[in-house]
Each structure stands twice: as structure tokens, then as C-alpha cells.
Design a protein around this motif. Sequence first.
Motif, mmCIF file in Angstrom:
data_model
loop_
_atom_site.group_PDB
_atom_site.id
_atom_site.type_symbol
_atom_site.label_atom_id
_atom_site.label_comp_id
_atom_site.label_asym_id
_atom_site.label_seq_id
_atom_site.Cartn_x
_atom_site.Cartn_y
_atom_site.Cartn_z
ATOM 1 N N GLU A 372 0.814 -1.220 0.000
ATOM 2 C CA GLU A 372 0.000 0.000 0.000
ATOM 3 C C GLU A 372 0.843 1.264 0.000
ATOM 4 O O GLU A 372 0.303 2.367 0.124
ATOM 5 C CB GLU A 372 -0.914 -0.003 1.243
ATOM 6 C CG GLU A 372 -1.879 -1.172 1.289
ATOM 7 C CD GLU A 372 -2.758 -1.224 0.045
ATOM 8 O OE1 GLU A 372 -3.256 -0.167 -0.385
ATOM 9 O OE2 GLU A 372 -2.928 -2.335 -0.508
ATOM 10 N N ARG A 373 2.141 1.127 -0.138
ATOM 11 C CA ARG A 373 3.047 2.264 0.004
ATOM 12 C C ARG A 373 3.586 2.718 -1.348
ATOM 13 O O ARG A 373 4.086 1.921 -2.135
ATOM 14 C CB ARG A 373 4.209 1.877 0.928
ATOM 15 C CG ARG A 373 5.228 2.966 1.166
ATOM 16 C CD ARG A 373 6.172 2.566 2.283
ATOM 17 N NE ARG A 373 7.272 3.497 2.419
ATOM 18 C CZ ARG A 373 8.505 3.286 1.976
ATOM 19 N NH1 ARG A 373 8.793 2.139 1.380
ATOM 20 N NH2 ARG A 373 9.454 4.190 2.140
ATOM 21 N N VAL A 403 -1.410 8.432 0.811
ATOM 22 C CA VAL A 403 -1.327 8.480 -0.650
ATOM 23 C C VAL A 403 -1.677 7.088 -1.190
ATOM 24 O O VAL A 403 -0.940 6.136 -1.003
ATOM 25 C CB VAL A 403 0.090 8.887 -1.111
ATOM 26 C CG1 VAL A 403 0.156 8.896 -2.638
ATOM 27 C CG2 VAL A 403 0.451 10.253 -0.550
ATOM 28 N N THR A 404 -2.816 6.977 -1.825
ATOM 29 C CA THR A 404 -3.322 5.681 -2.278
ATOM 30 C C THR A 404 -3.307 5.587 -3.805
ATOM 31 O O THR A 404 -3.106 6.582 -4.505
ATOM 32 C CB THR A 404 -4.755 5.466 -1.787
ATOM 33 O OG1 THR A 404 -5.601 6.463 -2.417
ATOM 34 C CG2 THR A 404 -4.849 5.616 -0.275
ATOM 35 N N ARG A 405 -3.568 4.405 -4.290
ATOM 36 C CA ARG A 405 -3.666 4.211 -5.727
ATOM 37 C C ARG A 405 -4.761 5.087 -6.320
ATOM 38 O O ARG A 405 -4.596 5.671 -7.397
ATOM 39 C CB ARG A 405 -3.963 2.737 -6.042
ATOM 40 C CG ARG A 405 -2.804 1.776 -5.749
ATOM 41 C CD ARG A 405 -3.296 0.332 -5.823
ATOM 42 N NE ARG A 405 -2.226 -0.655 -5.722
ATOM 43 C CZ ARG A 405 -1.629 -0.982 -4.575
ATOM 44 N NH1 ARG A 405 -1.996 -0.402 -3.440
ATOM 45 N NH2 ARG A 405 -0.653 -1.897 -4.571
ATOM 46 N N GLU A 406 -5.873 5.165 -5.611
ATOM 47 C CA GLU A 406 -7.004 5.966 -6.094
ATOM 48 C C GLU A 406 -6.654 7.449 -6.149
ATOM 49 O O GLU A 406 -7.036 8.158 -7.081
ATOM 50 C CB GLU A 406 -8.215 5.745 -5.207
ATOM 51 C CG GLU A 406 -8.826 4.340 -5.261
ATOM 52 C CD GLU A 406 -7.975 3.296 -4.559
ATOM 53 O OE1 GLU A 406 -8.078 2.100 -4.921
ATOM 54 O OE2 GLU A 406 -7.177 3.689 -3.655
ATOM 55 N N SER A 407 -5.914 7.918 -5.142
ATOM 56 C CA SER A 407 -5.627 9.358 -5.085
ATOM 57 C C SER A 407 -4.646 9.803 -6.169
ATOM 58 O O SER A 407 -4.667 10.959 -6.591
ATOM 59 C CB SER A 407 -5.080 9.732 -3.701
ATOM 60 O OG SER A 407 -3.842 9.109 -3.444
ATOM 61 N N VAL A 408 -3.764 8.897 -6.641
ATOM 62 C CA VAL A 408 -2.815 9.302 -7.668
ATOM 63 C C VAL A 408 -3.320 9.026 -9.075
ATOM 64 O O VAL A 408 -2.759 9.538 -10.052
ATOM 65 C CB VAL A 408 -1.446 8.593 -7.477
ATOM 66 C CG1 VAL A 408 -0.871 8.901 -6.113
ATOM 67 C CG2 VAL A 408 -1.557 7.090 -7.703
#
Length: 421
Positions: A372-373, A403-408
Amino acid sequence: MNRTVIVGAGTAGVHAAMELRHRGYAGGVLLVGEENHEPYDRPPLSKEFLKPVAEPDTLRLLPAQIARDRGIDLRLGLLVTDIRATAQEVVLSDGSIVGYDHLVLATGARGRPLTVPGADLPGVWGLRRLEEAEALRKALDGADDVLIVGGGFIGLEVAAAVRARGTRVTVVEFLPRVMARVLSPQMARYFTQAHRHRGVEILIGTGVTAVIAGPLGTASAVVLSDGRTIPADVVVVGIGVQPVTELAERAGLHTTDGIVVDGRLRTSDPRIYAVGDCARFDCVVSGRDLRLESIQNAVDQARFVAGQIAAGHRPQADGDAQGSSYAALPWFWSEQYDMKLQIAGVASAEAESVVRGDSASGSFSVCRFQGERLVAVESVNRAKDHLAARKLLTADPARLRRVTRESVANGETALRALLDV
């Protein structure tokens, strides 16, 4: 005695010497370089310097006059042949013996040789030194077919420079994709397509088994592992580098694919440091044991060590704390045609990717996640993403976890906005 001896006059060695003076170090500084040239910048050798018109002066890293002005004893065309660690002395190839308080090994790396029949023929070139780049540039003036062994940064940068001349270029890469050690599959695929679109033939998963001589005794073709024979009157070898560790080994220092250093970049002898391409260290940011071949790493490590040394010779000032560990974020860059690739952080082969933006636009990023990093961001012609990534990857762990996959994934949302999440 109050002297620091620096072995190696490349980027790391020069910056260590200059930073010592910048930080007010009053002791002697001896910088020993193997080549006869004044210290020069290596990255342009695979890029601008291969253009038909290029001047060595544009590469100058430390002119002799500036070295004198800074009180740096620059000795060129010499090797350090031995380290007498107990006596704190080094022996130079001219027979002189020099004592030191601190010794910095910035010995760098050498090109990995191509070990196949015909690899020593005229017309087969490495690209690590200025003389090699000058000779290769002249050879390219009359070349019809250029074959590049290795699809890493150097190989593809040379391909771009040669293709800009209009010369036929073939790149042979043994691994399953170009720049495989440093790039995600998505970014590697983009660069492969970009080179092919510009007329470069890229052969993946293929090796070179021999170089064939022509009637004049120079390279004329190469034989591939799949049995094909490819014309090549110029062969450029770019299959990685090997750290220069022989001096350290003779001195009994700990080495393993590099000179092993601790968190303060000290070798197994605490009076001896190692920096740059030759140093193997625990990267605090990535949590991995690394040896990095990059200008950023060479410069940052050199400056860190200079701070450590200077702090021991004057009262401590901000940033001079001797007990701190080296913790700079690794970042890299490459220029190929009109594409500027910038990478922040280090990702493993297993890292998952999230693409930001549209690759068809020629401006996008790939965010790499380990679990998740967020661990790395690769950007093409997207400098704002790169600069934001360097801040994100050095943010406190609690903020980075948000900072997630969705946010980037939303390419319309600036990465820097995530700093305030």
C-alpha cells in the motif's frame, strides 16, 4: 597532519573536494584522478557529445585554475596503488606517499566488457571515458549501421543521438524489456514504441554471441543468440558497469558488488569513506541495500561525507551533525529525443503500477506501489509530478500512507495537492 585525500576525480570526488571548501574545511585537500584530462561531466557523453559538433570544454567539471583558487591539490594522471590504513597513508603511482586524516574513495565504476569472440575488434566501442566518446563520435561520422548492445539508459541515449544523425540503429537487449532494472513495464513499453517510431530497431530477449570482422579487419556484423547476423560497422557496448573496488579489497575493506559502507558512509575502517557508484549502502528511504549509479547519488553522498569531515574540524553548525545518517531520496533522469524521463524513488520488479495521464499525449507518470506504500514515480515530460513525488516520498510516514492508488490515478489532480491531504 590535517588532510583529506580523495581518490577519484569524477562527479563524487570533485563535489566532495568542493564541498569541503564550501563548508570551511581548512585542512589540505588532495584530489587524485587517473585520467590526464581535467575532471569532466560524464552524462553528456551518451547524449549531446555524440552530436557531429561538440566541444570537450562543455563537459568541464573542475578546471585546474578553479581547483587552485579553492586550495585543492589536483593531481591528474595518477593512481592510488595502495592504502596503508594503519599508518593512514596512501601510495601513489609516481611513488609518492601521502598521509591522511580522512580518506574518501570515489573510485566509480568501469564499463562491463562484452565477452564474446570479436569483442576486441576495431569498431567495438565502450562509452565510459572522454577518449572513448571522442573516438566513437568520429566513427559515427562514417557509419552506415550502428548496433548497440544493451537497452539501458546509456544504450537508448546513444540510440537517440545516433538516430538524430539519420544513421540506421539496432538495439539488442537480452532482458525482456528495455531499461528493465529501473522502469515499470508500462514505461519501458512506451520508450520501446517511441524509439521504434523514430526508426530504431529494438530486439528484445536477444543476446550477441560474436562480432564478425570485415575485409579490413574491423567490425562489420554481429551474430545474435537466435542465429541471425546483423550488419554493424560500429558496435557500442552498454551492458552496465562494475564498481571499482580493487583498491578497497587490497586494503582489507568489506566489499560485495561495491564498497560496503554504514549509515554515515564509512567503510569498515571508520577513517575511510566511500561515495558514488562504488559505494554499497542501506538506503533509508527505500529500505533496501543498494549501489546506485546516478549523478544525484554521487553528489548527495559526496556532500554528506564532506559535511561529516568538516564537522570534525570546526564547531558544529546546522546540518553538520556527525551522528546523522545519509537519507537522501534517490532520483534519476534520462533525455532521449524530446522525452525527458525523471524517476523519484526506487521500486522493485514486483511493485504495482498506476498510470497518471495519457501516454499518447507524451506527458504522463507511472506511480509504483509496494503493497500500500508509494515507493517511486516515473514521469515523462511531467516535471511537476516529479518534483511533487520527491516531496511526497520524503514526507513523514503517516502522510505517505494516505497516498493511495485511487488518489494518484486522477491525472487531473496535481500530485502536490496530496502533500496537504
